[in-house]
Design an enzyme around this catalytic site. Sequence first.
Site, PDB file in Angstrom:
ATOM      1  N   ARG A   1       0.808  -1.424   0.111  1.00 58.11           N
ATOM      2  CA  ARG A   1      -0.064   0.031   0.159  1.00 58.11           C
ATOM      3  C   ARG A   1       1.041   1.155  -0.028  1.00 58.11           C
ATOM      4  O   ARG A   1       2.033   1.173   0.287  1.00 58.11           O
ATOM      5  CB  ARG A   1      -0.967  -0.105   1.210  1.00 58.11           C
ATOM      6  CG  ARG A   1      -0.276   0.209   2.545  1.00 58.11           C
ATOM      7  CD  ARG A   1      -0.897   0.550   3.708  1.00 58.11           C
ATOM      8  NE  ARG A   1      -0.140   0.402   4.906  1.00 58.11           N
ATOM      9  CZ  ARG A   1       0.499   1.331   5.484  1.00 58.11           C
ATOM     10  NH1 ARG A   1       0.992   2.386   4.712  1.00 58.11           N
ATOM     11  NH2 ARG A   1       1.132   1.107   6.642  1.00 58.11           N
ATOM     12  N   GLY A   2       0.269   2.565  -0.142  1.00 57.72           N
ATOM     13  CA  GLY A   2       1.026   3.740   0.126  1.00 57.72           C
ATOM     14  C   GLY A   2       1.090   4.161   1.450  1.00 57.72           C
ATOM     15  O   GLY A   2       0.594   3.269   2.369  1.00 57.72           O
TER      16      GLY A   2
ATOM     17  N   ASP B   1       3.191   5.530   4.785  1.00 58.62           N
ATOM     18  CA  ASP B   1       4.442   5.284   5.788  1.00 58.62           C
ATOM     19  C   ASP B   1       3.851   4.074   6.914  1.00 58.62           C
ATOM     20  O   ASP B   1       2.751   3.378   6.609  1.00 58.62           O
ATOM     21  CB  ASP B   1       4.734   6.413   6.402  1.00 58.62           C
ATOM     22  CG  ASP B   1       6.270   6.366   6.730  1.00 58.62           C
ATOM     23  OD1 ASP B   1       6.785   5.590   7.526  1.00 58.62           O
ATOM     24  OD2 ASP B   1       7.197   7.182   6.005  1.00 58.62           O
ATOM     25  N   ILE B   2       4.668   3.912   8.050  1.00 58.94           N
ATOM     26  CA  ILE B   2       4.404   3.058   9.105  1.00 58.94           C
ATOM     27  C   ILE B   2       3.323   3.553   9.908  1.00 58.94           C
ATOM     28  O   ILE B   2       2.855   4.700   9.995  1.00 58.94           O
ATOM     29  CB  ILE B   2       5.626   2.640   9.836  1.00 58.94           C
ATOM     30  CG1 ILE B   2       5.369   1.613  10.839  1.00 58.94           C
ATOM     31  CG2 ILE B   2       5.774   4.185  10.875  1.00 58.94           C
ATOM     32  CD1 ILE B   2       6.585   1.014  11.348  1.00 58.94           C
ATOM     33  N   THR B   3       2.404   2.510  10.246  1.00 55.80           N
ATOM     34  CA  THR B   3       1.331   2.763  10.872  1.00 55.80           C
ATOM     35  C   THR B   3       0.895   1.718  11.909  1.00 55.80           C
ATOM     36  O   THR B   3       1.727   0.449  11.725  1.00 55.80           O
ATOM     37  CB  THR B   3      -0.104   3.330  10.379  1.00 55.80           C
ATOM     38  OG1 THR B   3      -1.062   3.757  11.095  1.00 55.80           O
ATOM     39  CG2 THR B   3      -0.796   2.131   9.599  1.00 55.80           C
TER      40      THR B   3
ATOM     41  N   HIS C   1      -2.103  -0.723  13.863  1.00 58.06           N
ATOM     42  CA  HIS C   1      -3.393  -1.112  14.003  1.00 58.06           C
ATOM     43  C   HIS C   1      -3.809  -2.152  15.501  1.00 58.06           C
ATOM     44  O   HIS C   1      -2.763  -2.991  15.575  1.00 58.06           O
ATOM     45  CB  HIS C   1      -3.930  -2.081  12.824  1.00 58.06           C
ATOM     46  CG  HIS C   1      -3.731  -1.364  11.299  1.00 58.06           C
ATOM     47  ND1 HIS C   1      -4.191  -0.131  11.198  1.00 58.06           N
ATOM     48  CD2 HIS C   1      -3.210  -1.836  10.229  1.00 58.06           C
ATOM     49  CE1 HIS C   1      -4.237  -0.024  10.092  1.00 58.06           C
ATOM     50  NE2 HIS C   1      -3.473  -0.776   9.412  1.00 58.06           N
TER      51      HIS C   1
ATOM     52  N   ALA D   1      -5.974   7.090  10.037  1.00 54.82           N
ATOM     53  CA  ALA D   1      -4.867   7.051   8.840  1.00 54.82           C
ATOM     54  C   ALA D   1      -5.117   6.420   7.607  1.00 54.82           C
ATOM     55  O   ALA D   1      -6.367   5.781   7.514  1.00 54.82           O
ATOM     56  CB  ALA D   1      -3.846   6.068   9.529  1.00 54.82           C
TER      57      ALA D   1
ATOM     58  N   GLY E   1      -4.010   4.679   3.841  1.00 54.21           N
ATOM     59  CA  GLY E   1      -3.073   3.990   3.029  1.00 54.21           C
ATOM     60  C   GLY E   1      -3.701   3.062   2.102  1.00 54.21           C
ATOM     61  O   GLY E   1      -4.371   2.147   2.412  1.00 54.21           O
TER      62      GLY E   1
ATOM     63  N   CYS F   1       3.263   7.227  10.411  1.00 51.14           N
ATOM     64  CA  CYS F   1       3.043   7.889   9.087  1.00 51.14           C
ATOM     65  C   CYS F   1       4.131   8.508   8.865  1.00 51.14           C
ATOM     66  O   CYS F   1       4.306   9.554   8.031  1.00 51.14           O
ATOM     67  CB  CYS F   1       1.763   8.449   9.107  1.00 51.14           C
ATOM     68  SG  CYS F   1       0.411   7.589   9.216  1.00 51.14           S
TER      69      CYS F   1
END
Length: 231
Positions: free
Chosen positions: A79-80, A82-84, A86, A147, A149, A178
């Site tokens: 996916r587009g 940055d880091i996130t 969940h 967020a 993505g 992000c």
Amino acid sequence: MKLRRNLHVWKLGMMNYASALKLQEQLVSERKAGRIPDTILSLQHPPTYTLGKRRTDHNLLVPESDLKSMGAELHYTERGGDITFHGPRQAILYPIISLRDIGFGARKYVEGLESTMIDLASIHRVKARPGIKGETGVWVGDSKIGAIGVRISLGITSHGLAFNIDPDLNYFKHIVPCGIADKGVTSLRNETEMELPDDEVIHEQLVQCFAKLLHYTDIQWISDTSPLSTY
């Protein structure tokens, strides 16, 4: 006569990230072939960190080996964004929809996801906003509440959005969310003065906001089964 546009919504509850990713990939193939209608997966994940296709590992602030002791997983995705993070008490939507059929480009679609979360926040008397240039997602003041993505393949979307209802925000301390170092993270619980309904109700409100913005007229809600077992 107004054209009826169908949307199937699968209420999947808690699902591990690997299973959700595999399911998305299968549904994207089915949607490309025209064998299923536009579909949303509505779910939550156990504690999980995900990285986008830019592979910005430097925004993970702890060794990957430490994640297991924290009860968290790490997944690399296409996916587009940055880091996130969940986790439980976060509302996640993974739309598998045809942008061509709804006449949306990529930018308009992302703006629609932003508006979906802003509309949900407003239901609970929280004023949220889209990020300024370089800030993806949805914000309350200088703190991110939602967020985004996405991945788009031949006009079919996957991945999507994550809205913080009341997750454990301590997990965000282990990343640069992000990739934005000087901003915080918040939740609906922190920002509203209203009593929140059950999480399932908020998930449904989020889907309704999405469906309204993208002009779906017929929503079919489906629970307690696998999407692919039904088609």
